[in-house]
Design an enzyme around this catalytic site. Structure first.
Site, PDB file in Angstrom:
ATOM      1  CD1 TRP A 133      -2.931   1.518   0.803  1.00 44.38           C
ATOM      2  CD2 TRP A 133      -1.412   2.412   2.174  1.00 44.38           C
ATOM      3  NE1 TRP A 133      -3.382   2.765   1.162  1.00 44.38           N
ATOM      4  CE2 TRP A 133      -2.462   3.335   2.006  1.00 44.38           C
ATOM      5  CE3 TRP A 133      -0.340   2.762   2.998  1.00 44.38           C
ATOM      6  CZ2 TRP A 133      -2.485   4.577   2.638  1.00 44.38           C
ATOM      7  CZ3 TRP A 133      -0.355   4.004   3.619  1.00 44.38           C
ATOM      8  CH2 TRP A 133      -1.417   4.897   3.438  1.00 44.38           C
ATOM      9  CG  HIS A 134       3.464   2.391   3.221  1.00 42.68           C
ATOM     10  ND1 HIS A 134       2.864   1.395   3.964  1.00 42.68           N
ATOM     11  CD2 HIS A 134       3.433   3.503   4.002  1.00 42.68           C
ATOM     12  CE1 HIS A 134       2.503   1.896   5.142  1.00 42.68           C
ATOM     13  NE2 HIS A 134       2.834   3.169   5.191  1.00 42.68           N
ATOM     14  N   GLY A 135       3.789   1.696  -1.388  1.00 42.01           N
ATOM     15  CA  GLY A 135       4.407   1.996  -2.670  1.00 42.01           C
ATOM     16  C   GLY A 135       4.539   0.758  -3.527  1.00 42.01           C
ATOM     17  CG  PHE A 137       3.235   6.439   0.720  1.00 44.11           C
ATOM     18  CD1 PHE A 137       4.190   5.986  -0.190  1.00 44.11           C
ATOM     19  CD2 PHE A 137       3.658   6.824   1.963  1.00 44.11           C
ATOM     20  CE1 PHE A 137       5.525   5.931   0.161  1.00 44.11           C
ATOM     21  CE2 PHE A 137       4.999   6.765   2.332  1.00 44.11           C
ATOM     22  CZ  PHE A 137       5.923   6.328   1.427  1.00 44.11           C
TER      23      PHE A 137
END
Lengths: 475, 354
Positions: A324-326, A475
């Site tokens: 989800w962060h990247g 993000f």
């Protein structure tokens, strides 16, 4: 629009005026706030307002479809389709390039020729955050925890500008009920709001931006040119930078919402004072942690399906949290590492409950050793998070032990002071800060305005030139 | 992550468990009208205190309505503050806090300090005009300076990773928002003179021009050539030539890295002309070579693509803005530039990775 800019200062003064002027009339106030939020969002790229509107429409249509189904299987099917439809824009915008490159290269490795369209999909800011809020709304409707909101309330819930681009991830039952009631224009917690806004600006502009330029970017840019002390301090500096950057943003967001009479949930609670990784995740990005718990970990079975399944669920949750962060492998490895930490913590807890492992002594020294160990583990994981690849992260971690004896020009007194300032905030008692807030609240408007101006001037002057975007915007 | 032993809220469209108006004991609230006074006063007073710095950053903006309006507001404010002696007081306060009011723009922590290198003894009093870079040793590493705008900042960072630290000292001099058009904002020729005199680079990697789609002015701000007129191309090429001459004046070598094609096709014609000027100057001057970034990173049909295929592997190389590169892109570009330096100036291949 970025918070620490003159554009936002002018925008906010106008919105503040309109908000309190129209507050008594919800039929005008809500469209006004939606329009203001869309202007705020469209400031980067006006085309993205259509994406935000589309996600809002998909969310409400999905929620209504789920709500209308009474038969459990059909309700679950509607939920699955609704969540898939809600998350589809995020998957496309965030992961298209990642999957294109990895699928093409994997196919080439096996001698296959795959030629997907090489489209550059630009990630709209905030899409990860408002998509998670949208999913929370649809799932809460499915669970019966929340009733269908009006279209206008849903549009405002997802677009409300203080949380729009980087959270906090506010749940439907935390914000939508606040949109229904009138706010009291006579009672604004101006001291609390200013404390959060100015403190957030200080953390972001002075500490985070300074550490980024002074040591973090050079050390992570090329580990091979730096000594072991620089590598260690660079990693610790990044831990402080990302805390000050992200919690600074959140503080500003909460403070801005407070000036408009809204309450947002807390997002950080002194995370580096945690004595275990479990505790760290209860203190770091709290609104994401609870989202992952309630909408991913628990639906996967949580800890209710046996020990082995608990570990698998923890790993899946944290791997997806990493992704989800990247859209990059180093984020996945970061998530996996935290999943492993949590699994080990869970295993130890189980052993202690079964009496197979002794409880550690309850002394101050042991508490500080636990804090130090937790912080070290978190820093090792941050290295994977910040580096541009797993290889660079491993090179930097190796550098922490292989380059002693080299000069360390980047380890300067201001760098150490900035790191100390960031870390000390984790352990300061609440009472003196509360006394200052009380003192601020007793100032009349003119002295308070002068105080605000002087503090803003100090922050602008102490920080490096230019406006660096917040880390979590990507993000 | 928190554990599932904690209860999730089970309310139906209920608000938080406490009202939005509750204040901690002792803290006083304020009505909205007074809060607006606090906000306006705070921002206006900050604007006055920070006006000199705001004017400097407005001057750095490209020509346009935003710059014009900002300067129309800020110049009279700063003029009044100058007359009243406030600017000096504010600048002194800034200096006391560590900010030097007249420090070079566009730099900050990304710009390395310039090392001081004693002048070499040239045979016959003139620098040699060879086309071969000297052999570096660990005792006397090669000095590579990277100059230019934000694109140069990018390749500068990754030059540090591509060149081996034992054989190459990389000196990053990239400054965001700079170019050759506006020496009133940042004077690149003067800076290049300083770099050459003080650090005597063996190789200068230049990536400039992304911010030059604006009228040319003198260091004093006087107009030289209006962008879009027939005067612009020769005047711009002259600036490129002068800059390259400066960079090679002490016998150093220059690789002028051309501009890549941006996603915005409306800018293509202008940038192709700039690349033409860089190429023409490289063809004319000894020790200057032009690296064609445009065609290296263009799609097979000549259009824009964010991906690069080296024959084995596909890589996403461009940043979301459609102008800059991402980390992988800068690394690939820097490796290609290093190999190009080997082809053009016999740069020792031991000095770089890949």
């Amino acid at each position: 629009m970025l918070f620490p800019t003159t554009d936002f200062a002018i925008f906010f003064c106008l919105v503040f005026l309109g908000h309190w002027w129209l507050n008594h009339n919800p039929r005008v106030w809500k469209p006004f706030m939606i329009a203001a939020s869309y202007v705020f969002y469209g400031w980067w790229n006006w085309r993205y307002v259509f994406l935000l509107a589309a996600v809002s429409v998909i969310t409400q249509v999905s929620a209504v479809a789920v709500d209308r189904q009474r038969q459990p299987k059909r309700r679950t099917l509607a939920l699955a389709l609704g969540v898939a439809a809600t998350i589809a824009p995020l998957l496309y915008f965030k992961y298209y390039g990642f999957f294109t490159v990895n699928v093409t290269n994997a196919a080439t490795t096996f001698g296959l020729h795959v030629a997907p369209p090489l489209i550059q999909v630009v990630l709209p800011v905030g899409v990860s955050f408002y998509t998670f809020m949208a999913i929370a709304y649809v799932v809460d409707i499915y669970r019966g925890d929340f009733e269908i909101a009006s279209w206008v309330d849903l549009f405002l819930y997802l677009s409300f500008f203080p949380h729009l681009v980087a959270g906090p991830i506010v749940r439907p039952n935390e914000l939508i009920p606040q949109l229904v009631v009138r706010r009291d224009p006579r009672h604004i917690d101006v001291a609390g709001a200013m404390w959060l806004i100015l403190g957030g600006l200080f953390k972001k502009v002075v500490i985070a931006n300074y550490l980024a330029g002074a040591i973090v970017d050079p050390v992570f840019g090329d580990p091979a040119r730096h000594s072991s002390p620089e590598a260690i301090i660079g990693i610790v500096a990044y831990a402080v930078q990302i805390y000050c950057d992200f919690s600074g943003y959140t503080d500003i967001a909460i403070g801005v919402a407070k000036l408009l009479g809204f309450r947002f949930p807390q997002n950080f609670d002194r995370p580096y004072s945690a004595r275990s990784i479990q505790e760290f995740w209860r203190r770091w990005h709290m609104t994401l942690s609870r989202w992952l718990r309630d909408y991913l970990y628990i639906p996967l079975g949580g800890s209710r399906k046996g020990t082995a399944r608990t570990y698998v669920n923890l790993m899946i949750t944290m791997l997806l949290g990493g992704l989800w962060h990247g859209a990059a492998w180093h984020f996945v490895v970061w998530g996996g590492l935290h999943g492993a930490y949590l699994a080990v913590g869970h295993w130890k807890d189980g052993k202690r409950e079964a009496g197979q492992l002794a409880e550690p002594p309850d002394t101050t020294l042991v508490h500080w050793m636990q804090r130090l160990a937790t912080f070290t583990l978190v820093c090792i994981a941050w290295t994977l998070f910040r580096a541009d690849s797993v290889a660079t992260a491993l090179a930097l971690l190796a550098r922490t032990v292989t380059a002693w004896g080299l000069p360390s020009p980047l380890v300067t007194t201001p760098v150490l002071l900035a790191i100390s300032a960031g870390l000390v905030t984790q352990f300061l008692p609440h009472r003196p800060a509360e006394r200052l807030k009380v003192a601020l609240s007793r100032l009349r408007p003119v002295p308070l305005g002068i105080t605000v101006a002087v503090v803003l001037f100090l922050i602008s002057t102490l920080g490096p030139r230019g406006v660096a975007p917040f880390i979590y915007f990507q993000f | 992550m928190t554990t599932d032993t904690q209860e999730r809220p089970a309310t139906r469209n209920e608000g938080p468990d406490h009202g939005i108006d509750d204040l901690p004991p002792g803290r006083r609230a304020m009505p909205a009208g007074r809060v607006l006074v606090v906000l306006l006063l705070g921002i206006l007073l900050w604007g006055l205190l920070y006006a000199p710095e705001l004017r400097r950053s407005s001057e750095a903006q490209p020509d346009g309505i935003r710059r014009t309006v900002s300067l129309a507001i800020l110049r009279p404010v700063v003029w009044v503050e100058d007359r009243l002696g406030f600017t000096g007081l504010i600048d002194n306060a800034s200096s006391a806090l560590g900010r030097h009011p007249n420090e070079a723009v566009g730099g900050g922590a990304d710009v390395d300090p310039l090392p001081s290198v004693p002048p070499p003894s040239h045979p016959n009093g003139h620098p040699q005009r060879d086309t071969k870079l000297r052999e570096p040793t660990t005792a006397k590493p090669l000095r590579v300076v990277v100059v230019g705008d934000s694109l140069a900042q990018g390749i500068g960072s990754f030059a540090e990773r591509v060149f081996k630290p034992s054989l190459v000292d990389v000196i990053k001099q990239g400054r965001i928002s700079t170019g050759l058009a506006r020496p009133d904002y940042f004077n690149w020729p003067a800076q290049m003179r300083l770099i050459v005199d003080r650090s005597r680079p063996d190789l200068t990697i230049v990536m400039l021009g992304e911010n030059d789609a604006q009228s040319l002015v003198t260091p004093e701000g006087q107009p030289v050539a209006q962008v879009g007129t027939g005067d612009f191309p020769p005047a711009y090429e002259q600036r490129v030539r002068s800059f390259a001459r400066l960079a090679t004046s002490e016998g150093g070598h220059v690789i002028w890295v051309g501009l890549p094609n941006p996603r915005d096709t409306r800018r293509w014609q202008f940038i192709e002309r700039q690349n033409g000027a860089f190429q023409a100057v490289a063809d004319q001057l000894p020790n200057v070579a032009f690296f064609d970034t445009w065609n290296t990173f263009a799609a097979p049909g000549g259009g824009y693509t964010a991906y690069y295929h080296d024959g084995k592997q596909l890589t996403l190389v461009r940043a979301d803005d459609g102008v800059h590169f991402n980390a992988d892109g800068y690394t690939i570009l820097m490796r290609l530039v290093a190999r190009f330096a080997t082809q053009q100036f016999q740069l020792d291949p031991r000095t770089y990775e890949g």
